[in-house]
Structures are given as structure tokens and as C-alpha cells.
Design an enzyme around this catalytic site. Structure first.
Site, mmCIF file in Angstrom:
data_model
loop_
_atom_site.group_PDB
_atom_site.id
_atom_site.type_symbol
_atom_site.label_atom_id
_atom_site.label_comp_id
_atom_site.label_asym_id
_atom_site.label_seq_id
_atom_site.Cartn_x
_atom_site.Cartn_y
_atom_site.Cartn_z
ATOM 1 N N LYS A 52 59.440 -4.449 25.246
ATOM 2 C CA LYS A 52 60.192 -3.193 25.417
ATOM 3 C C LYS A 52 60.911 -3.188 26.775
ATOM 4 O O LYS A 52 62.086 -2.805 26.871
ATOM 5 C CB LYS A 52 59.253 -1.989 25.298
ATOM 6 C CG LYS A 52 58.771 -1.776 23.868
ATOM 7 C CD LYS A 52 57.599 -0.818 23.760
ATOM 8 C CE LYS A 52 57.084 -0.763 22.318
ATOM 9 N NZ LYS A 52 55.848 0.016 22.147
ATOM 10 N N GLN A 96 51.611 3.233 25.891
ATOM 11 C CA GLN A 96 51.240 2.234 24.894
ATOM 12 C C GLN A 96 49.825 2.505 24.397
ATOM 13 O O GLN A 96 48.883 2.618 25.173
ATOM 14 C CB GLN A 96 51.348 0.821 25.508
ATOM 15 C CG GLN A 96 51.155 -0.291 24.511
ATOM 16 C CD GLN A 96 52.241 -0.345 23.429
ATOM 17 O OE1 GLN A 96 53.424 -0.160 23.702
ATOM 18 N NE2 GLN A 96 51.837 -0.571 22.189
ATOM 19 N N ASP A 119 58.773 8.400 21.795
ATOM 20 C CA ASP A 119 58.023 7.932 20.623
ATOM 21 C C ASP A 119 58.044 8.976 19.510
ATOM 22 O O ASP A 119 57.647 8.689 18.379
ATOM 23 C CB ASP A 119 56.559 7.647 21.007
ATOM 24 C CG ASP A 119 56.360 6.188 21.412
ATOM 25 O OD1 ASP A 119 57.106 5.331 20.884
ATOM 26 O OD2 ASP A 119 55.460 5.914 22.227
#
Ligand SMILES: NC(=O)c1ccc[n+]([C@@H]2O[C@H](COP(=O)([O-])OP(=O)(O)OC[C@H]3O[C@@H](n4cnc5c(N)ncnc54)[C@H](OP(=O)(O)O)[C@@H]3O)[C@@H](O)[C@H]2O)c1
Length: 304
Positions: A52, A96, A119
Site C-alpha cells: 500500500k 491494518q 477503508d
């Protein structure tokens, strides 16, 4: 022959568009920024986060990688999130998962500012999505929609069946398909006669987390299948169950001792008009949509 929906190529297109937008924003003195919070040393998480951060660099976004230790507490993580919420150079916050057991994941995700929730996990964004308001939608289901649209597959009026009702894939995928005017059915582990429902699907989205679960008799010939599942198989018995006779996979399996299979049995793809392969289907879209969401968050936060 079914059409293979090439997620790598579609993700590549989206990334090019994001890079263009980043360039246009740079001309206005704006550089979208993503903060990635990676706790401890979970090898799979390290790989995901590294890719990412690398993609941010490739597309011209700013990124900041924060790496609290394994023993971090919920309170300390909340401090990290609050400071990221306040930072003007950060438009997107990515935590994460999974987090260590002692950290309360729900409290933490709820503490992320909805406007920086790239997200799309925050209940405010889930609500905005449901209400049809501008929202940051979860990346994987947003990727499913991009694959359909960019492949010219009609959604409006189609019967879309989503197997799986998780907050991060199944439910938002169903909601996004509904907004595109599909007739949507959501299935889960308590659905009676699942095959009878999936056989009605013009568009079948599998987000179950069980290798090869959707078998050929569960698919309507000519359907479009989007396989979200990522399941690693390591035994020869499993390999033969899904990939017997597939020489390319055989070579990869022998070399690595494992391979990835989706939630759809490869034989079921043969009945489809179009399908996303695993790997190389839905998976690559997730990072592309994360980048796209970060740019979107940067613009929304500035009223652009
Ligand atoms: N491509 C990507 O980037 C990406 C991103 C996220 C996830 N994934 C993959 O997508 C898959 C799903 O992920 P998730 O996070 O949504 O998983 P999850 O939270 O475990 O949800 C799985 C869903 O499948 C349903 N299910 C389980 N067994 C079933 C059965 N026998 N019949 C019908 N439904 C059943 C569950 O029903 P209940 O609600 O009734 O338990 C649940 O709703 C996983 O393989 C994951 O690795 C891929």
C-alpha cells in the site's frame, strides 16, 4: 469460452486515473496523504502494508507508516488515531487488521474520523452508503462494482446474489449493487437451499471464506461470477480437488508448496459468461480503490 475479467488490468487503469488526479491536485498545492498503522510483526500484514505504501509512492500520494509495538494498548492506539485525525497532511487512515488481542478493534475503528475512513469501515460511512449519500465505501466491494462497470456488464435489472454478509464485503457489496439498480439477494450460513438461490443469479458475488465452496451445480449457465475469496491451500489432496490437470498451477504449487483458491470451484467458472480469476481478479482492485478513496477523501475534506 467464458470471459476472464482481468483485475490486474482494471486496477492498473484506476491507478493511472488516480495518478492523473493527484497531478491535478498538486497544481492546486494539495497532496493527498495516507497514514498506515501497522502494529507488531504479522508477516502477511507487513506485505500488505508495504505494498500500500509503495503504491502511494508510485501514484504520487504522500504516505506515513506508523509502527506501534506488539504490546501497544487500546489507549495508546487511540492516541495515535486521534493525532492522525487532527493532522492536515493526512486524508486517509488505514489501520491494518488484525490487531493484537489486547487492542479493542471496534473502539479503535470507531475512533477514526469518518471523513478519513478510507477503508469505509466506520458505521457513519456504512450509514451514508445505505442512505445513498456520498460515502467512502469499503474498497473490495467498491472494486467489484468497478470490475462490472469497466467490463461493460449490465447491473441494472439483473438479479445479483451475494453470498456472505460481512460488514467489510458482503453487506456493502449488496448495497452498492442495489444502488446500481440490481435486484439483490443476500445469502449467508443460515440460508436454506443455497444452491437454489445462487442458481438464480445473473451476477454471483462469492465472499464466504471457504475454498471452492460454490460448485458448478450452484451456478446458472451464463452468469457473471465475482469471486472475492482468498484461501490458501497447502495439501496435495486439496490441490487435486480444485486444480487437477492444471499444469501451470501444478508448477507453482510444487515450487511454493501452496496456492490460492477462491470461494468458487474452478470448474464452476466454466459455466460462466464472465468471471474474476483468483488470483488476479477482485484482489488487485482493493489497493487501487484504497488509493482512489484517499484522493476522494482529500477532495471531500476540502469541499472539492
Ligand atoms: N480480495 C480481497 O481483497 C479481499 C478482501 C476482503 C476479504 N477477502 C476474502 O473474502 C472472503 C470473505 O471475507 P469476509 O471478510 O467477508 O469473511 P467473513 O467475515 O468470515 O464472512 C463470511 C460470510 O460467509 C458466510 N458463510 C460462511 N459459511 C457459509 C456457508 N456454508 N453458506 C453460506 N454462507 C456462508 C458467513 O455467513 P454468517 O454471517 O451467517 O456467518 C459470512 O456472512 C474471504 O475469503 C476473504 O479472505 C478478500
Amino acid at each position: 469460452m467464458p470471459k476472464i475479467l482481468d483485475g490486474v488490468a482494471i486496477a492498473g487503469q484506476i491507478k493511472l486515473e488516480v495518478a492523473e488526479e493527484v497531478k491535478a491536485l498538486a497544481a492546486q498545492g494539495i497532496r493527498p496523504g495516507l497514514a498506515a498503522v501497522l502494529v507488531g510483526h504479522v508477516p502477511a500484514s507487513e506485505i500488505y502494508v508495504r505494498s500500500k505504501v509503495q503504491t502511494c509512492a508510485d501514484l504520487g500520494l504522500y504516505s506515513d507508516l506508523l509502527t506501534p509495538p506488539d504490546a501497544v494498548t487500546t489507549e495508546e492506539m487511540l492516541d495515535v488515531v486521534r493525532s492522525l485525525n487532527d493532522r492536515d497532511d493526512i486524508d486517509g487512515i488505514l489501520i491494518q487488521l488484525p490487531l493484537p488481542k489486547q487492542v479493542d478493534t471496534k473502539i479503535l475503528l470507531d475512533a477514526v474520523s469518518p471523513d478519513k475512513d478510507v477503508d469505509g469501515f466506520h458505521p457513519v460511512n456504512a450509514g451514508r452508503l445505505q442512505a445513498g449519500r456520498p460515502a467512502l465505501a469499503p474498497c473490495t466491494p467498491a472494486g467489484v462494482i468497478e470490475i462490472l462497470k469497466r467490463s461493460g456488464i449490465p447491473i441494472a435489472g439483473q438479479h445479483a446474489v451475494v453470498v456472505g454478509r460481512s460488514d467489510i464485503v458482503g453487506k456493502p457489496a449488496a448495497m452498492l449493487l442495489l444502488h446500481e439498480n440490481a435486484t439483490v439477494t443476500i445469502c449467508h450460513s443460515k440460508t436454506r437451499d443455497l444452491g437454489a438461490v445462487t442458481r438464480q443469479a445473473d451476477i454471483l458475488v462469492a465472499a464466504i471464506g471457504r475454498p471452492g465452496f460454490i460448485t458448478p451445480e450452484m451456478v446458472k449457465p451464463g452468469a457473471t461470477i465475482l469471486d472475492v475469496g482468498i484461501n490458501r491451500i497447502t495439501t496435495r489432496e486439496d490441490f487435486e480437488r480444485y486444480f487437477a490437470g492444471n499444469q501451470k498451477r501444478e508448477a507453482a504449487f510444487t515450487k511454493r508448496g501452496s496456492t490460492i483458491v477462491g470461494d468458487v470451484h474452478p470448474q464452476a467458472f466454466e459455466l460462466a459468461a464472465a468471471y474474476t480469476p483468483v488470483p488476479g481478479g477482485v484482489g488487485p482492485l482493493t489497493i487501487a480503490m484504497l488509493m482512489s478513496n484517499t484522493v476522494r477523501a482529500a477532495k471531500m475534506r476540502r469541499g472539492l
